[in-house]
Design an enzyme around this catalytic site. Structure first.
Site, PDB file in Angstrom:
ATOM      1  CE  LYS A 132       1.812   6.077   3.854  1.00 15.51           C
ATOM      2  NZ  LYS A 132       1.212   5.228   2.892  1.00 15.51           N
ATOM      3  CG  ASN A 153       6.921  -1.818  -4.289  1.00 15.97           C
ATOM      4  OD1 ASN A 153       5.531  -1.890  -4.432  1.00 15.97           O
ATOM      5  ND2 ASN A 153       7.480  -2.838  -3.909  1.00 15.97           N
ATOM      6  N   GLY A 188       6.291  -0.456   4.206  1.00 20.62           N
ATOM      7  CA  GLY A 188       6.921   0.332   3.431  1.00 20.62           C
ATOM      8  C   GLY A 188       6.066   1.339   2.644  1.00 20.62           C
ATOM      9  CG  ASP A 189       4.211   5.551   1.239  1.00 18.06           C
ATOM     10  OD1 ASP A 189       3.327   4.764   0.941  1.00 18.06           O
ATOM     11  OD2 ASP A 189       4.635   6.553   0.855  1.00 18.06           O
ATOM     12  CE  LYS A 238      -0.062  -3.781   7.462  1.00 24.77           C
ATOM     13  NZ  LYS A 238       1.127  -3.005   7.785  1.00 24.77           N
ATOM     14  CE  LYS A 246      -4.662   3.034   0.210  1.00 24.26           C
ATOM     15  NZ  LYS A 246      -2.944   3.152   0.003  1.00 24.26           N
ATOM     16  CB  THR A 254       1.240  -1.801  -4.355  1.00 24.72           C
ATOM     17  OG1 THR A 254       1.515  -1.972  -2.824  1.00 24.72           O
ATOM     18  CG2 THR A 254       0.412  -0.677  -4.578  1.00 24.72           C
ATOM     19  CB  SER A 303       0.303  -5.383   4.694  1.00 23.49           C
ATOM     20  OG  SER A 303       1.710  -4.705   4.056  1.00 23.49           O
ATOM     21  CD  GLN A 321      -2.647   2.961   4.014  1.00 17.42           C
ATOM     22  OE1 GLN A 321      -2.177   3.652   3.838  1.00 17.42           O
ATOM     23  NE2 GLN A 321      -2.860   1.688   3.853  1.00 17.42           N
TER      24      GLN A 321
HETATM   25  P1  NDP Z   1       9.475   4.199  -4.391  1.00 18.05           P
HETATM   26  O1  NDP Z   1      10.221   4.978  -3.515  1.00 18.05           O
HETATM   27  O2  NDP Z   1       9.778   2.794  -4.498  1.00 18.05           O
HETATM   28  O3  NDP Z   1       9.500   4.817  -5.735  1.00 18.05           O
HETATM   29  C1  NDP Z   1       8.843   6.174  -5.739  1.00 18.05           C
HETATM   30  C2  NDP Z   1       9.095   6.527  -7.217  1.00 18.05           C
HETATM   31  O4  NDP Z   1       8.263   7.734  -7.183  1.00 18.05           O
HETATM   32  C3  NDP Z   1      10.422   6.909  -7.534  1.00 18.05           C
HETATM   33  O5  NDP Z   1      10.668   6.620  -8.871  1.00 18.05           O
HETATM   34  C4  NDP Z   1      10.530   8.381  -7.341  1.00 18.05           C
HETATM   35  O6  NDP Z   1      11.628   8.983  -8.100  1.00 18.05           O
HETATM   36  C5  NDP Z   1       9.228   9.024  -7.672  1.00 18.05           C
HETATM   37  N1  NDP Z   1       8.816   9.962  -6.802  1.00 18.05           N
HETATM   38  C6  NDP Z   1       8.903  10.062  -5.564  1.00 18.05           C
HETATM   39  N2  NDP Z   1       8.565  11.426  -5.063  1.00 18.05           N
HETATM   40  C7  NDP Z   1       8.700  12.152  -6.271  1.00 18.05           C
HETATM   41  C8  NDP Z   1       8.471  13.494  -6.602  1.00 18.05           C
HETATM   42  N3  NDP Z   1       7.918  14.386  -5.540  1.00 18.05           N
HETATM   43  N4  NDP Z   1       8.407  13.944  -7.799  1.00 18.05           N
HETATM   44  C9  NDP Z   1       8.529  12.884  -8.771  1.00 18.05           C
HETATM   45  N5  NDP Z   1       8.752  11.678  -8.665  1.00 18.05           N
HETATM   46  C10 NDP Z   1       8.899  11.129  -7.259  1.00 18.05           C
HETATM   47  O7  NDP Z   1       7.711   4.361  -3.902  1.00 18.05           O
HETATM   48  P2  NDP Z   1       6.430   3.440  -3.998  1.00 18.05           P
HETATM   49  O8  NDP Z   1       6.712   2.776  -5.298  1.00 18.05           O
HETATM   50  O9  NDP Z   1       6.442   2.516  -3.006  1.00 18.05           O
HETATM   51  O10 NDP Z   1       5.698   4.278  -3.868  1.00 18.05           O
HETATM   52  C11 NDP Z   1       4.942   5.324  -5.021  1.00 18.05           C
HETATM   53  C12 NDP Z   1       3.559   5.583  -4.688  1.00 18.05           C
HETATM   54  O11 NDP Z   1       2.731   4.561  -4.443  1.00 18.05           O
HETATM   55  C13 NDP Z   1       3.436   6.460  -3.574  1.00 18.05           C
HETATM   56  O12 NDP Z   1       2.445   7.621  -3.841  1.00 18.05           O
HETATM   57  C14 NDP Z   1       3.008   5.568  -2.316  1.00 18.05           C
HETATM   58  O13 NDP Z   1       2.244   6.210  -1.111  1.00 18.05           O
HETATM   59  C15 NDP Z   1       1.993   4.705  -3.064  1.00 18.05           C
HETATM   60  N6  NDP Z   1       1.784   3.161  -2.551  1.00 18.05           N
HETATM   61  C16 NDP Z   1       2.643   2.387  -2.294  1.00 18.05           C
HETATM   62  C17 NDP Z   1       2.481   1.214  -1.831  1.00 18.05           C
HETATM   63  C18 NDP Z   1       3.513   0.232  -1.405  1.00 18.05           C
HETATM   64  O14 NDP Z   1       3.133  -1.056  -1.129  1.00 18.05           O
HETATM   65  N7  NDP Z   1       4.801   0.519  -1.610  1.00 18.05           N
HETATM   66  C19 NDP Z   1       1.208   0.939  -1.333  1.00 18.05           C
HETATM   67  C20 NDP Z   1       0.023   1.773  -1.978  1.00 18.05           C
HETATM   68  C21 NDP Z   1       0.649   3.057  -2.547  1.00 18.05           C
HETATM   69  P3  NDP Z   1      13.271   9.197  -7.315  1.00 18.05           P
HETATM   70  O15 NDP Z   1      13.671   7.994  -7.166  1.00 18.05           O
HETATM   71  O16 NDP Z   1      13.866  10.134  -8.485  1.00 18.05           O
HETATM   72  O17 NDP Z   1      12.689   9.951  -6.113  1.00 18.05           O
HETATM   73  O1  2IT Z   2      -0.388   3.520   0.890  1.00 18.10           O
HETATM   74  C1  2IT Z   2      -0.223   2.191   1.220  1.00 18.10           C
HETATM   75  O2  2IT Z   2      -1.237   1.463   1.325  1.00 18.10           O
HETATM   76  C2  2IT Z   2       1.147   1.603   1.706  1.00 18.10           C
HETATM   77  N1  2IT Z   2       2.053   2.084   1.732  1.00 18.10           N
HETATM   78  C3  2IT Z   2       1.174   0.162   2.199  1.00 18.10           C
HETATM   79  C4  2IT Z   2       0.460   0.205   3.465  1.00 18.10           C
HETATM   80  C5  2IT Z   2       0.679  -1.327   4.028  1.00 18.10           C
HETATM   81  O3  2IT Z   2       0.767  -1.303   5.310  1.00 18.10           O
HETATM   82  O4  2IT Z   2       1.021  -2.230   3.396  1.00 18.10           O
END
Ligand code: NDP
Ligand code: 2IT
Length: 452
Positions: free
Chosen positions: A127, A242, A166-167, A91, A115, A210, A385, A112
């Site tokens: 992943k 997100n 997603g991520d 997952k 976590k 999240t 999830s 992961q």
């Molecule tokens: P999104 O794609 O929705 O948003 C990512 C954000 O981070 C955007 O604002 C983006 O800016 C910025 N970003 C990405 N890469 C860079 C970079 N190299 N330098 C600066 N800014 C950056 O992703 P999420 O919000 O889903 O994910 C954000 C973090 O949270 C990640 O580390 C992800 O692994 C983690 N995460 C996500 C989960 C989920 O359920 N979605 C669960 C747990 C953890 P821009 O648009 O300009 O690129």
């Molecule tokens: O980093 C994370 O925990 C995620 N991107 C979500 C993973 C999931 O299976 O919902």
């Protein structure tokens, strides 16, 4: 126009670039935390747990060929790292970003495992993703890419095998296209992806999970360890995707004052508190630029990344009670940690995966900042999830209130597990060690019980 030899070679090198630095960084942190456990319990050595746990079960790499809107053939790389399934089906999310490579996905899949273990749910660690960049692509291009990606990925996943989500760069739009293609290939409606749009089986609250979970974790931690709350406190948040948006949303629900967000172009600072409706419109609806915020709020500030001194990030120079890095890995450096300590920040909670460098974490902990590591603080997304998997398997739909209550309970219990494990192992207040030890124990004990 024909590519030059230099351009072709550059593309080949970029596509085959291999750097495992972030994977080694994640491994080093876990090993440092669990060393006392390994030294005191011979079963782990006898069962070869460390070597088994540090080697992914399998890594699938594939080619993704698709046609852009100009009828030009495009080629990307696709991956799925299935790291460990001792606790349940693999997952973990899918990331679509130009920086994706095997090293990045190994780090994310490795994190992961622990976590998912910490949630107490029946899920293993994985992943995947691609170096495809959804930015600037039309919906049709994203759809065509997702379909081509799923043509390969579907061979390796299944509701009891491996369930992606997603991520970065993968939200409900991408999951919808991926799910549609899976269904077309297999003629089967199965909960093979989570984070689906609600209308065809997504869980209510998965988009929020999240970010909300991060805040629930922090509420529990502040209550347990500081007898404090976030109400009325200034908070800084990085990212504008997100996780960042829903962290800001929940902070506002509970009366905290989030004053920042950021993206790859720079930092937005609004000292009166972020206008969330506007931020959502800019980023979620229009997929636009943060600078558009200034058209409505001329008093807010936008600090472009290029204008900020080397080695630091503008978000972390804003004085705050609690800081929430929610963008990407290694976005909070030692320079930033020093700034946070100077500004008397009480707590840092990681919404993104490993957003703080090793040096930053050690500096914050040394100076008494409560540090909530990603694998504990951001586990709410994967927990919901798993709730989506449960709902799909039983063809049920849970109410928003039910999912929210279960998420809050999961994060509160997870927080207690981390805090008490740290105490039990003589590292009180070190939530990095608490999370790594508690996460490791459950996986390692399952691996021993299942044999090799
Ligand atoms: P999104 O794609 O929705 O948003 C990512 C954000 O981070 C955007 O604002 C983006 O800016 C910025 N970003 C990405 N890469 C860079 C970079 N190299 N330098 C600066 N800014 C950056 O992703 P999420 O919000 O889903 O994910 C954000 C973090 O949270 C990640 O580390 C992800 O692994 C983690 N995460 C996500 C989960 C989920 O359920 N979605 C669960 C747990 C953890 P821009 O648009 O300009 O690129
Ligand atoms: O980093 C994370 O925990 C995620 N991107 C979500 C993973 C999931 O299976 O919902």
């Amino acid at each position: 126009m024909q590519s030059t030899l230099g351009e072709i070679l550059k593309r080949v090198k970029e596509r085959n670039y291999h750097d495992e630095t972030v994977f080694f960084q994640a491994v080093e942190e876990v090993i440092r935390s669990i060393k006392p456990l390994l030294d005191n319990d011979p079963r782990y050595e006898q069962n070869g747990i460390l070597d088994r746990l540090l080697t992914p079960d399998r890594i699938v790499t594939f080619k993704v060929v698709w046609l852009d809107d100009h009828n030009k053939v495009q080629v990307n790389k696709g991956y799925r790292v299935q790291f460990n399934n001792a606790l349940g089906p693999y997952k973990g999310g899918l990331r679509f970003h130009p920086t994706v490579n095997v090293g990045v996905l190994k780090f994310l899949a490795f994190e992961q495992i622990f976590k998912n273990s910490l949630t107490g749910l029946i899920i293993g660690g994985a992943k995947g993703g691609s170096d495809f960049d959804p930015k600037g692509k039309s919906d049709f291009e994203v759809m065509k890419f997702c379909a081509a990606f799923m043509t390969e990925l579907h061979k390796y996943i299944g509701p009891r095998v491996d369930v992606p989500a997603g991520d970065i760069g993968v939200g409900a739009r991408e999951i919808g296209y991926l799910f549609g293609e899976y269904k077309k290939i297999t003629s089967s409606y199965e909960g093979v992806l989570t984070g689906k749009p609600f209308m065809f089986g997504g869980s209510l609250m998965r988009p929020e999970a999240t970010g909300y979970g991060v805040v629930y974790f922090v509420q529990a931690l502040l209550e347990m360890e500081h007898k404090e709350s976030l109400e009325g406190k200034i908070c800084t948040v990085s990212g504008a995707g997100n996780v960042a948006i829903h962290t800001i949303e929940k902070l506002q629900h509970i009366g905290a004052i989030p004053v920042s967000c950021s993206d790859s172009q720079g930092t937005l600072y609004d000292s009166r508190g972020i206008d969330l409706a506007l931020l959502k419109e800019i980023k979620l609806t229009k997929r636009g630029a943060l600078t558009d915020y200034l058209k409505t709020h001329a008093n807010a500030q936008f600090i472009p990344t290029r204008d900020y001194p080397e080695g630091g990030h503008a978000v972390w120079s804003i004085p705050c009670y609690a800081a929430f890095p929610c963008a990407t890995q290694n976005e909070l450096s030692l320079v930033d940690a020093k700034m946070l300590v100077k500004n008397k920040t009480v707590l840092v909670a990681e919404g993104a995966n490993m957003p703080s460098t090793t040096e930053a974490v050690l500096f914050l902990q040394k100076h008494g900042v409560s540090f909530a590591p990603a694998k504990a603080a951001n586990a709410g997304g994967v927990a919901v999830s798993e709730f989506e998997m449960s709902q799909n398997a039983s063809l049920q739909r849970w109410s928003f209130e039910k999912v929210d209550a279960k998420l809050k309970e999961t994060m509160t219990q997870l927080c207690k597990r981390v805090v008490l494990t740290a105490k039990d192992y003589g590292v009180e207040g070190n939530y990095v060690d608490g999370a790594n030890i508690a996460g490791f124990k459950r996986v390692a004990d399952a691996m021993i019980a299942e044999g090799f």
